[in-house]
Design an enzyme around this catalytic site. Sequence first.
Site, PDB file in Angstrom:
ATOM      1  N   THR A 177     -10.357   4.142  10.970  1.00 30.61           N
ATOM      2  CA  THR A 177     -10.179   3.364  12.202  1.00 30.61           C
ATOM      3  C   THR A 177      -9.636   4.198  13.364  1.00 30.61           C
ATOM      4  O   THR A 177      -9.580   3.710  14.490  1.00 30.61           O
ATOM      5  CB  THR A 177      -9.250   2.165  11.956  1.00 30.61           C
ATOM      6  OG1 THR A 177      -8.039   2.621  11.342  1.00 30.61           O
ATOM      7  CG2 THR A 177      -9.923   1.146  11.054  1.00 30.61           C
TER       8      THR A 177
ATOM      9  N   ARG B 120       2.907   0.036  10.602  1.00 35.46           N
ATOM     10  CA  ARG B 120       3.923   0.304  11.612  1.00 35.46           C
ATOM     11  C   ARG B 120       4.499  -0.928  12.307  1.00 35.46           C
ATOM     12  O   ARG B 120       5.712  -0.971  12.554  1.00 35.46           O
ATOM     13  CB  ARG B 120       3.369   1.304  12.643  1.00 35.46           C
ATOM     14  CG  ARG B 120       3.394   2.742  12.123  1.00 35.46           C
ATOM     15  CD  ARG B 120       2.645   3.696  13.026  1.00 35.46           C
ATOM     16  NE  ARG B 120       1.201   3.592  12.817  1.00 35.46           N
ATOM     17  CZ  ARG B 120       0.311   4.367  13.415  1.00 35.46           C
ATOM     18  NH1 ARG B 120       0.701   5.291  14.275  1.00 35.46           N
ATOM     19  NH2 ARG B 120      -0.979   4.236  13.155  1.00 35.46           N
TER      20      ARG B 120
ATOM     21  N   ASP C   8     -14.225  14.381  -3.564  1.00 38.64           N
ATOM     22  CA  ASP C   8     -14.298  15.698  -4.204  1.00 38.64           C
ATOM     23  C   ASP C   8     -15.559  15.708  -5.055  1.00 38.64           C
ATOM     24  O   ASP C   8     -16.378  14.778  -4.997  1.00 38.64           O
ATOM     25  CB  ASP C   8     -13.038  15.935  -5.047  1.00 38.64           C
ATOM     26  CG  ASP C   8     -12.650  17.413  -5.109  1.00 38.64           C
ATOM     27  OD1 ASP C   8     -13.543  18.228  -5.429  1.00 38.64           O
ATOM     28  OD2 ASP C   8     -11.483  17.736  -4.831  1.00 38.64           O
TER      29      ASP C   8
ATOM     30  N   LYS D 190       0.844  -1.195   0.000  1.00 39.25           N
ATOM     31  CA  LYS D 190       0.000   0.000   0.000  1.00 39.25           C
ATOM     32  C   LYS D 190       0.879   1.245   0.000  1.00 39.25           C
ATOM     33  O   LYS D 190       1.768   1.382   0.838  1.00 39.25           O
ATOM     34  CB  LYS D 190      -0.913   0.032   1.232  1.00 39.25           C
ATOM     35  CG  LYS D 190      -1.845   1.244   1.278  1.00 39.25           C
ATOM     36  CD  LYS D 190      -2.782   1.188   2.470  1.00 39.25           C
ATOM     37  CE  LYS D 190      -2.104   1.558   3.778  1.00 39.25           C
ATOM     38  NZ  LYS D 190      -1.798   3.011   3.879  1.00 39.25           N
TER      39      LYS D 190
ATOM     40  N   LYS E 188      -7.784   7.812  -0.877  1.00 35.77           N
ATOM     41  CA  LYS E 188      -8.965   8.257  -0.130  1.00 35.77           C
ATOM     42  C   LYS E 188      -9.629   9.465  -0.806  1.00 35.77           C
ATOM     43  O   LYS E 188      -9.799  10.531  -0.231  1.00 35.77           O
ATOM     44  CB  LYS E 188      -8.608   8.581   1.319  1.00 35.77           C
ATOM     45  CG  LYS E 188      -8.099   7.383   2.118  1.00 35.77           C
ATOM     46  CD  LYS E 188      -7.875   7.743   3.575  1.00 35.77           C
ATOM     47  CE  LYS E 188      -7.448   6.538   4.389  1.00 35.77           C
ATOM     48  NZ  LYS E 188      -6.087   6.057   4.048  1.00 35.77           N
TER      49      LYS E 188
ATOM     50  N   ASP F 280      -3.439   4.232  -2.001  1.00 35.96           N
ATOM     51  CA  ASP F 280      -4.428   4.645  -1.000  1.00 35.96           C
ATOM     52  C   ASP F 280      -4.599   6.162  -1.004  1.00 35.96           C
ATOM     53  O   ASP F 280      -3.990   6.876  -0.208  1.00 35.96           O
ATOM     54  CB  ASP F 280      -3.971   4.156   0.380  1.00 35.96           C
ATOM     55  CG  ASP F 280      -5.017   4.353   1.457  1.00 35.96           C
ATOM     56  OD1 ASP F 280      -6.191   4.596   1.116  1.00 35.96           O
ATOM     57  OD2 ASP F 280      -4.646   4.263   2.644  1.00 35.96           O
TER      58      ASP F 280
END
Length: 231
Positions: free
Chosen positions: A117, A208, A67, A35, A64, A62
Site C-alpha cells: 500500500t 500506528r 524466495d 499482527k 511477506k 506478517d
Amino acid sequence: MLDPRDRLIVGLDLPARAAAEELVANLGDAVGIYKIGMQLTFSGGFGLVRDLTDAGKSVFLDMKLLDIPNTVAGAVEAIAATGADFTTIHAYPQAMRAAVSARGDSGLKLLGVTVLTSLDDGDLSEAGYQGDLRDLVLRRAEQAAEIGMDGLICSPKEVAAIRAAVGDALELITPGIRPAGSDAGDQKRAATPSTAIRDGADRVVVARPITRAENPRAVAEAIVEEIGTAA
C-alpha cells in the site's frame, strides 16, 4: 458474519516485546487478532506468538515471504508450527504454490500480498513493471484463487474490484487503514475502516493510529464500532 471485533487486526509495529505486551494488556478484550511483523519478530517478539495464542488471541505473523520454492516451503512449515493463524507470501505464483504445498493440515491461512500500500504506479514503473497497478493487483488476485491461497492483503482502493473478480473465493484483508482525521504517513492508497468494509474487505489492519494513540483502547473500540455500523 464475523464479529466486528474479529474484523480488526492490530499491527504490533513496535520496537520491542515489552512494548507489545504492554499494548496488548492495555487493549484487553477490545481486540482479538494481532499482527506481528518484521520489526517485532527480529526484536524478540517471535516467542510472543505462542503467548498470544495461549491467551486465546489470533496471531497474524506478517513475514511477506518471497524466495526460492524450497525456502518458502520450509518457512511456511516453521510458521505453521508456531500456532500462528495467518502468514503472508508475496503473490508470485511460484512462491504461492510452494506455500500451499507446505502448509499441510496445519490450519495456517496463507495470504498473498498483491502490491504494497506504500506503492503507486510511479513506484512500480521505477521498479521495472509495465502496465497499470490495478491490472497487476487483479492478475495476482486471480492467480492466488487458482493456486488455492486463503486470502489476499490488498489496498482498500482495489478491494471492491478484487471482490468483483474473485467473489468469495478469497478472504480480503486491507492494511493502509486510517480513521478519519488520521495522518496517512507513508500510505499512498489508504481509506477509512468503514469504507474498506463497505467495499468488500473482510478484515482491516490498523497499526500506528492505535499504537501511537494516547488511549489505544479507546481508538480500537471506536474502530470496532465503525466496522459494526458499516457491515
